[in-house]
Design a protein around this motif. Structure first.
Motif, PDB file in Angstrom:
ATOM      1  N   LEU A   5       0.823  -1.205   0.000  1.00 11.97           N
ATOM      2  CA  LEU A   5       0.000   0.000   0.000  1.00 11.97           C
ATOM      3  C   LEU A   5       0.859   1.258   0.000  1.00 11.97           C
ATOM      4  CD1 LEU A   5      -2.972   0.943   0.102  1.00 11.97           C
ATOM      5  CD2 LEU A   5      -2.717   1.139   2.577  1.00 11.97           C
ATOM      6  N   LEU A   6       1.842   1.317   0.882  1.00 13.71           N
ATOM      7  CA  LEU A   6       2.729   2.470   0.990  1.00 13.71           C
ATOM      8  C   LEU A   6       4.179   2.012   0.885  1.00 13.71           C
ATOM      9  CD1 LEU A   6       3.063   5.584   1.829  1.00 13.71           C
ATOM     10  CD2 LEU A   6       3.457   4.678   4.127  1.00 13.71           C
ATOM     11  N   ARG A   7       4.970   2.742   0.104  1.00 14.34           N
ATOM     12  CA  ARG A   7       6.401   2.456   0.032  1.00 14.34           C
ATOM     13  C   ARG A   7       7.180   3.756   0.161  1.00 14.34           C
ATOM     14  NH1 ARG A   7       6.664   0.615  -4.656  1.00 14.34           N
ATOM     15  NH2 ARG A   7       8.085   1.929  -5.859  1.00 14.34           N
ATOM     16  N   VAL A   8       8.090   3.778   1.111  1.00 14.34           N
ATOM     17  CA  VAL A   8       8.950   4.936   1.348  1.00 14.34           C
ATOM     18  C   VAL A   8      10.361   4.544   0.961  1.00 14.34           C
ATOM     19  CG1 VAL A   8       9.849   6.542   3.082  1.00 14.34           C
ATOM     20  CG2 VAL A   8       7.479   5.751   3.226  1.00 14.34           C
ATOM     21  N   PHE A  63       5.566   6.393  -2.328  1.00 19.39           N
ATOM     22  CA  PHE A  63       4.605   5.803  -3.257  1.00 19.39           C
ATOM     23  C   PHE A  63       3.391   5.307  -2.475  1.00 19.39           C
ATOM     24  CE2 PHE A  63       8.754   5.412  -5.141  1.00 19.39           C
ATOM     25  CZ  PHE A  63       8.561   5.688  -6.488  1.00 19.39           C
ATOM     26  N   PHE A  64       2.200   5.581  -3.014  1.00 21.69           N
ATOM     27  CA  PHE A  64       0.965   5.090  -2.425  1.00 21.69           C
ATOM     28  C   PHE A  64       0.181   4.358  -3.510  1.00 21.69           C
ATOM     29  CE2 PHE A  64      -3.554   5.698  -1.168  1.00 21.69           C
ATOM     30  CZ  PHE A  64      -3.508   4.995   0.032  1.00 21.69           C
ATOM     31  N   ARG A  65      -0.075   3.070  -3.285  1.00 18.26           N
ATOM     32  CA  ARG A  65      -0.698   2.196  -4.295  1.00 18.26           C
ATOM     33  C   ARG A  65       0.063   2.249  -5.619  1.00 18.26           C
ATOM     34  NH1 ARG A  65      -6.945   3.851  -4.145  1.00 18.26           N
ATOM     35  NH2 ARG A  65      -5.922   5.788  -4.752  1.00 18.26           N
ATOM     36  N   GLY A  66       1.366   2.347  -5.517  1.00 20.14           N
ATOM     37  CA  GLY A  66       2.215   2.342  -6.697  1.00 20.14           C
ATOM     38  C   GLY A  66       2.384   3.683  -7.376  1.00 20.14           C
ATOM     39  N   GLU A  67       1.672   4.708  -6.913  1.00 19.42           N
ATOM     40  CA  GLU A  67       1.757   6.039  -7.506  1.00 19.42           C
ATOM     41  C   GLU A  67       2.673   6.935  -6.677  1.00 19.42           C
ATOM     42  OE1 GLU A  67      -1.058   9.985  -8.354  1.00 19.42           O
ATOM     43  OE2 GLU A  67      -1.948   8.095  -7.672  1.00 19.42           O
ATOM     44  N   LYS A  68       3.591   7.620  -7.327  1.00 18.58           N
ATOM     45  CA  LYS A  68       4.484   8.517  -6.618  1.00 18.58           C
ATOM     46  C   LYS A  68       3.693   9.729  -6.113  1.00 18.58           C
ATOM     47  CE  LYS A  68       8.550   9.208  -8.386  1.00 18.58           C
ATOM     48  NZ  LYS A  68       9.664   9.720  -9.223  1.00 18.58           N
ATOM     49  N   LEU A  69       3.779   9.986  -4.817  1.00 15.82           N
ATOM     50  CA  LEU A  69       2.998  11.061  -4.225  1.00 15.82           C
ATOM     51  C   LEU A  69       3.603  12.435  -4.453  1.00 15.82           C
ATOM     52  CD1 LEU A  69       1.785   9.658  -0.790  1.00 15.82           C
ATOM     53  CD2 LEU A  69       0.600   9.724  -2.974  1.00 15.82           C
ATOM     54  N   ARG A  70       4.920  12.486  -4.571  1.00 13.96           N
ATOM     55  CA  ARG A  70       5.562  13.782  -4.687  1.00 13.96           C
ATOM     56  C   ARG A  70       6.941  13.619  -5.298  1.00 13.96           C
ATOM     57  NH1 ARG A  70       6.027  16.078   0.905  1.00 13.96           N
ATOM     58  NH2 ARG A  70       4.443  14.625   1.553  1.00 13.96           N
ATOM     59  N   TYR A  71       7.450  14.704  -5.816  1.00 14.40           N
ATOM     60  CA  TYR A  71       8.839  14.756  -6.218  1.00 14.40           C
ATOM     61  C   TYR A  71       9.605  15.525  -5.154  1.00 14.40           C
ATOM     62  CZ  TYR A  71       7.156  13.191 -10.741  1.00 14.40           C
ATOM     63  OH  TYR A  71       6.570  12.471 -11.727  1.00 14.40           O
ATOM     64  N   LYS A  72      10.897  15.479  -5.242  1.00 17.53           N
ATOM     65  CA  LYS A  72      11.744  16.130  -4.245  1.00 17.53           C
ATOM     66  C   LYS A  72      11.390  17.609  -4.112  1.00 17.53           C
ATOM     67  CE  LYS A  72      16.577  17.041  -3.078  1.00 17.53           C
ATOM     68  NZ  LYS A  72      17.980  16.857  -3.467  1.00 17.53           N
ATOM     69  N   GLY A  73      11.068  18.010  -2.884  1.00 18.47           N
ATOM     70  CA  GLY A  73      10.813  19.417  -2.605  1.00 18.47           C
ATOM     71  C   GLY A  73       9.429  19.897  -2.954  1.00 18.47           C
TER      72      GLY A  73
END
Length: 298
Positions: A5-8, A63-73
């Motif tokens: 579900l979540l990957r950091v 990443f949440f459900r395989g989607e990147k939540l944000r880019y750096k900054g």
């Protein structure tokens, strides 16, 4: 295999020259409760706040459900599927807003405009957390600490999140109330198929609530393993030291038991390594060989 579900990945969080979180990586699987533990200043709360989007991260990816939540900054968009319960319920509630308005705020931000639907959702969630629908018209100062934390839980759960980040949700409460709130979270977890990232320093609560535990120290994860393995077979010396500080409710045993003092080893290249199946430890190649052969200390 459990659904991720979540990957950091390699999360870093700096505040000026101070690095609060350094190269933190972990995965949370759907339906589990992962405990993030450590002493004050270890970076566990900062990690949770970075995931929810309260900080502009300094490095790494989420990443949440395989989607990147944000880019750096870059700050991420409002994501109803991830919600957070804060440590201090009074500080996290606006004293100028009624309880109903506070709980409804997320619904409004997500685009719901029908006032009747909003009121029904708020009142239903108040009932779920053990409060009455008429409490929606009152203000935070009219409630006890335990009731305010239930309001904070209602505010998060009204969004029907998939991931709940609970930041020390019982540390500001009396012991008797702590048990009630933890049991409420357990019930919600089962009823709503909830995944939880549980940030805490109370190891007894973590042992009861969590499936896996990540131990943090000075902004890094030093050990990550199933809860039973961490408490019964800790490998990293810091984890051993942390567990040895848990008081035993028996004066004779407490007086006789041995404390483990943690002394950091000299600097050398280290990374997370799988010492046992599913049991990861931040260590060097030499330490990995020693611990795999059964040695427990440096």
């Amino acid at each position: 295999m459990a659904e991720e579900l979540l990957r950091v990945e390699n999360l870093c969080q700096n505040f000026g020259k101070h690095r609060a979180v350094e190269d933190v990586s972990f995965t949370v699987y759907k339906g589990e409760a992962l405990g993030l533990v450590g002493e004050s200043g270890s970076g566990k709360t900062t990690t949770g706040r970075a995931i929810i989007g309260l900080y502009r991260i300094s490095g790494g990816e989420i990443f949440f459900r395989g989607e990147k939540l944000r880019y750096k900054g870059a700050p991420r968009r409002f994501l109803p599927e991830i919600q957070m319960i804060f440590q201090d319920p009074m500080a996290s509630l606006d004293p100028r807003m009624t309880v109903g308005a506070s709980i409804a705020e997320g619904l409004v931000l997500s685009g719901l405009k029908d006032r009747r639907q909003i009121r029904e959702k708020v009142e239903a969630m108040l009932s779920v957390v053990g409060l009455r629908p008429e409490h929606a018209n009152r203000y935070p100062h009219e409630f006890s600490g335990g009731q305010r934390q239930r309001i904070g839980i209602a505010r998060a759960m009204v969004m029907r999140p998939q991931l709940l980040i609970a930041d020390e949700p019982v540390s500001a409460l009396d012991v008797s109330v702590q048990a009630q709130v933890i049991n409420l979270l357990q019930d919600l977890r089962r009823q709503m198929d909830l995944t939880v990232l549980f940030v805490a320093h109370d190891l007894s609560v973590v042992k009861y609530f969590c499936d896996r535990v990540a131990v943090m120290h000075h902004g890094r994860i030093l050990e990550l393993a199933p809860t039973e393995a961490v408490f019964e077979r800790p490998i990293h010396p810091y984890t051993q030291s942390l567990l040895s500080a848990i008081p035993i409710p028996d004066p004779d045993k407490e007086q006789q038991r041995r404390r483990v003092l943690y002394t950091p080893a000299p600097p050398e290249p280290r990374q997370m390594r799988e010492i046992l199946p599913g049991h990861w430890v931040f260590c060097s190649e030499t330490e990995e060989k020693d611990w795999k052969s059964g040695k427990k200390s440096r």
